[in-house]
Design a protein around this motif. Structure first.
Motif, mmCIF file in Angstrom:
data_model
loop_
_atom_site.group_PDB
_atom_site.id
_atom_site.type_symbol
_atom_site.label_atom_id
_atom_site.label_comp_id
_atom_site.label_asym_id
_atom_site.label_seq_id
_atom_site.Cartn_x
_atom_site.Cartn_y
_atom_site.Cartn_z
ATOM 1 N N CYS A 99 3.624 17.363 -8.530
ATOM 2 C CA CYS A 99 2.585 17.837 -7.589
ATOM 3 C C CYS A 99 2.573 17.013 -6.312
ATOM 4 O O CYS A 99 2.127 17.478 -5.282
ATOM 5 N N ARG A 100 3.033 15.776 -6.375
ATOM 6 C CA ARG A 100 3.105 14.836 -5.241
ATOM 7 C C ARG A 100 1.739 14.272 -4.837
ATOM 8 O O ARG A 100 1.633 13.547 -3.866
ATOM 9 N N ARG A 101 0.672 14.621 -5.552
ATOM 10 C CA ARG A 101 -0.669 14.197 -5.133
ATOM 11 C C ARG A 101 -1.379 13.307 -6.150
ATOM 12 O O ARG A 101 -2.258 12.551 -5.789
ATOM 13 N N CYS A 102 -1.007 13.413 -7.432
ATOM 14 C CA CYS A 102 -1.767 12.692 -8.468
ATOM 15 C C CYS A 102 -1.400 11.201 -8.452
ATOM 16 O O CYS A 102 -0.493 10.773 -7.732
ATOM 17 N N CYS A 105 2.277 10.434 -9.306
ATOM 18 C CA CYS A 105 3.139 10.849 -8.186
ATOM 19 C C CYS A 105 3.056 9.842 -7.047
ATOM 20 O O CYS A 105 4.066 9.423 -6.488
ATOM 21 N N CYS A 113 3.882 13.051 -13.910
ATOM 22 C CA CYS A 113 2.925 13.963 -13.285
ATOM 23 C C CYS A 113 2.440 14.985 -14.316
ATOM 24 O O CYS A 113 3.246 15.700 -14.908
HETATM 25 ZN ZN LIG Z 1 1.598 14.692 -9.723
#
Ligand SMILES: [Zn+2]
Ligand SMILES: NC(=O)c1ccc[n+]([C@@H]2O[C@H](COP(=O)([O-])OP(=O)(O)OC[C@H]3O[C@@H](n4cnc5c(N)ncnc54)[C@H](O)[C@@H]3O)[C@@H](O)[C@H]2O)c1
Ligand SMILES: [Zn+2]
Length: 340
Positions: A99-102, A105, A113
């Motif tokens: 997701c690149r946001r959690c 990540c 993730c």
């Molecule tokens: Zn993530």
């Protein structure tokens, strides 16, 4: 996208034991994606599991699923904002899109993730098809010296690179690798490339012969390892057999580190905890990989890992079911690939 078909065949798991080649739409790459024409897909044990049983643990195939996650190909189209490989570039596809946001990540552990979309893991379709849209930074350029099948095997090689990183495998160390399937063999080869001395323990004679044929010198039947020989600094467990983990832990020297790569499927197994305590052993979990593709491509390109020699057979998309059953029918085979 000019010159591309609108539909494509995909080897799809309909229900356990039944693969059908089904027509699917050719995806249009999103703004940050590239479209890759798939050249080669390695068959992994997890594909075989889904094919035979329709599930792996809590991952259950509820809708028809396209299998395959060890993929390589050539970029044929790019989304509007896709940076990275241009059309014509050959690439190895990293199959898990986080997701690149959690928190994992953002801290570089994107393999953990919770919202990762991983190819051929329900409900995300896999790579046994002709065209695949992937985030542009997950299509890693490979040099022309790497064959298509070697580029596909960058995926399991990445598992091995991550296992050695998680094991902090270093110069001159004695490393015990249990299990000489594709993953164990690759872990041993990467450990050797990292300057360590791997010993491979494997129960199956054909697999031992195969590992020796790939240039690994110290390959033994597990019972040949003397219980008192606690020379190993590291254990990389790649069989999934609880017995191998227990044996390997007993062979670690003081302060040793065990990397858990193999998956037993069992929730709980008994381990020698007092040994782990008094010898300060470290049990290190290991799940897929993060930031390994460039290193894996570099190792393969430098000739440290003979990926091509690991491949025993190649199949077409129409024979995907044969490919999926090949290693079950003939355990002497190490790796088979599909060339869509
Ligand atoms: Zn993530
Ligand atoms: N952690 C991860 O991210 C990750 C990624 C890929 C695969 N895996 C797991 O890694 C394991 C290896 O994958 P693979 O594709 O090489 O599987 P594989 O089944 O081809 O190889 C396992 C090997 O272990 C051998 N073995 C069984 N019992 C043994 C024992 N007691 N001692 C020594 N060897 C023994 C088998 O004969 C076989 O050759 C599997 O459990 C797989 O699920 C984990
Ligand atoms: Zn795999």
């Amino acid at each position: 996208m000019t010159g591309l078909p609108s539909s494509q065949p995909a080897a799809t798991l309909i229900r356990p034991g039944l693969i059908e080649v089904v027509d699917r739409a050719v995806p249009t790459p999103a703004d940050d994606e590239v479209l890759v024409a798939v050249s080669c897909v390695g068959v992994c044990g997890s594909d075989t599991h889904y094919y035979r049983e329709g599930r792996i643990g809590s991952f259950v195939v509820r809708e028809p699923l396209v299998l395959g996650h060890e993929a390589a190909g050539t970029v044929v189209a790019c989304g509007k904002q896709a940076t990275g490989p241009a059309p014509g570039q050959r690439v190895a596809i990293e199959p898990g899109f986080p997701c690149r946001r959690c928190h994992p990540c953002r801290t570089g552990r994107y393999n953990l993730c919770p919202d990762i979309r991983f190819l051929a893991t329900p409900p995300v379709d896999g790579a046994l098809t002709r065209y695949l849209a992937v985030p542009s930074d997950f299509a890693h350029p490979v040099p022309d010296t790497l064959s298509d099948q070697a580029a596909a095997l960058i995926e399991p090689l990445s598992v091995a690179v991550w296992a050695c990183r998680q094991g902090k495998v270093g110069l001159g160390e004695e490393v015990l690798v249990t299990g000489a399937g594709p993953i164990g063999v690759l872990c041993a080869l990467v450990a050797r490339a990292a300057g360590a001395r791997p010993t491979v323990a494997e129960v199956h004679p054909d697999r031992r012969a195969r590992a020796r044929g790939l240039g690994l010198e110290d390959v033994v039947e597990p019972s040949r390892l003397a219980p008192a020989d606690r020379r190993f600094h590291k254990l990389i467990e790649c069989s999934g057999a609880p017995a191998a983990l227990r044996q390997g832990l007993g062979l670690l020297g003081p302060g040793g580190r065990a990397v858990l790569v193999g998956m037993s499927g069992a929730e709980d197994i008994s381990l020698p905890l007092s040994l782990a305590q008094t010898q300060e052993l470290t049990l290190q979990g290991c799940f897929r990989y993060a930031n390994t593709y460039p290193s894996a491509i570099g190792l393969a390109a430098a000739g440290h890992v003979p990926l091509d020699s690991m491949v025993d057979k190649s199949f077409g998309l129409e024979q995907a079911d044969e490919a999926l059953m090949a290693t079950t029918r003939d355990p002497s085979l190490l790796k088979v690939v599909v060339q869509p």
